[in-house]
Scaffold this active site. Sequence first.
Site, PDB file in Angstrom:
ATOM      1  N   CYS A   1       0.704  -1.104   0.254  1.00  0.00           N
ATOM      2  CA  CYS A   1       0.261  -0.305   0.230  1.00  0.00           C
ATOM      3  C   CYS A   1       0.576   1.446  -0.159  1.00  0.00           C
ATOM      4  CB  CYS A   1      -0.864   0.095   1.343  1.00  0.00           C
ATOM      5  SG  CYS A   1      -2.140  -1.110   1.184  1.00  0.00           S
TER       6      CYS A   1
ATOM      7  N   HIS B   1      -0.810 -10.356  -4.749  1.00  0.00           N
ATOM      8  CA  HIS B   1       0.245 -10.104  -5.446  1.00  0.00           C
ATOM      9  C   HIS B   1       0.461 -11.301  -6.052  1.00  0.00           C
ATOM     10  CE1 HIS B   1       2.956 -11.270  -2.228  1.00  0.00           C
ATOM     11  NE2 HIS B   1       3.212 -11.797  -2.489  1.00  0.00           N
TER      12      HIS B   1
ATOM     13  N   HIS C   1       3.540 -12.537  -9.134  1.00  0.00           N
ATOM     14  CA  HIS C   1       4.747 -12.605  -9.679  1.00  0.00           C
ATOM     15  C   HIS C   1       4.527 -12.761 -10.784  1.00  0.00           C
ATOM     16  CE1 HIS C   1       6.962 -13.629  -5.428  1.00  0.00           C
ATOM     17  NE2 HIS C   1       5.850 -13.465  -5.128  1.00  0.00           N
TER      18      HIS C   1
END
Length: 112
Positions: free
Chosen positions: A6, A98, A100
């Site tokens: 964030c 997330h 990768h």
Amino acid sequence: MDCLFCKIIKGEIPSVKVYEDEKILCFRDIAPQAPVHLLVVPKAHVPSVDAISKENAGTVAHIFECIPKIAKQQGLSKGYRVISNVGPDACQSVPHLHFHILGGGQLSEKMA
Ligand code: DGP
């Protein structure tokens, strides 16, 4: 919220940005495990794949629409791997969803 990604999204921590739009950010991993190692994150905080829901699934779909474009732009014409670690068994170290993107050379056959 004290979330590393964030802070990267807000620009409070610097990153090497590769792609950005109103919903998502893609930046270079600080500890690359392949010649090209990128992270794609939603700008709205979602802790992990475990927290994908009807409410945020549109953003996740958008991430997966953008990944091939980002990969092409990064020259990953011979392929790439997309991984998301979820929880301690998978060694998730940053609790912000997330994906990768790994590529830029031959990757290991092993994934675990
Ligand atoms: P994971 O272990 O799946 O939660 O992946 C977290 C990744 O985040 C890991 O590959 C290293 C990367 N990372 C950690 N801190 C930073 C940072 O401050 N900047 C960038 N660009 N990447 C970071």
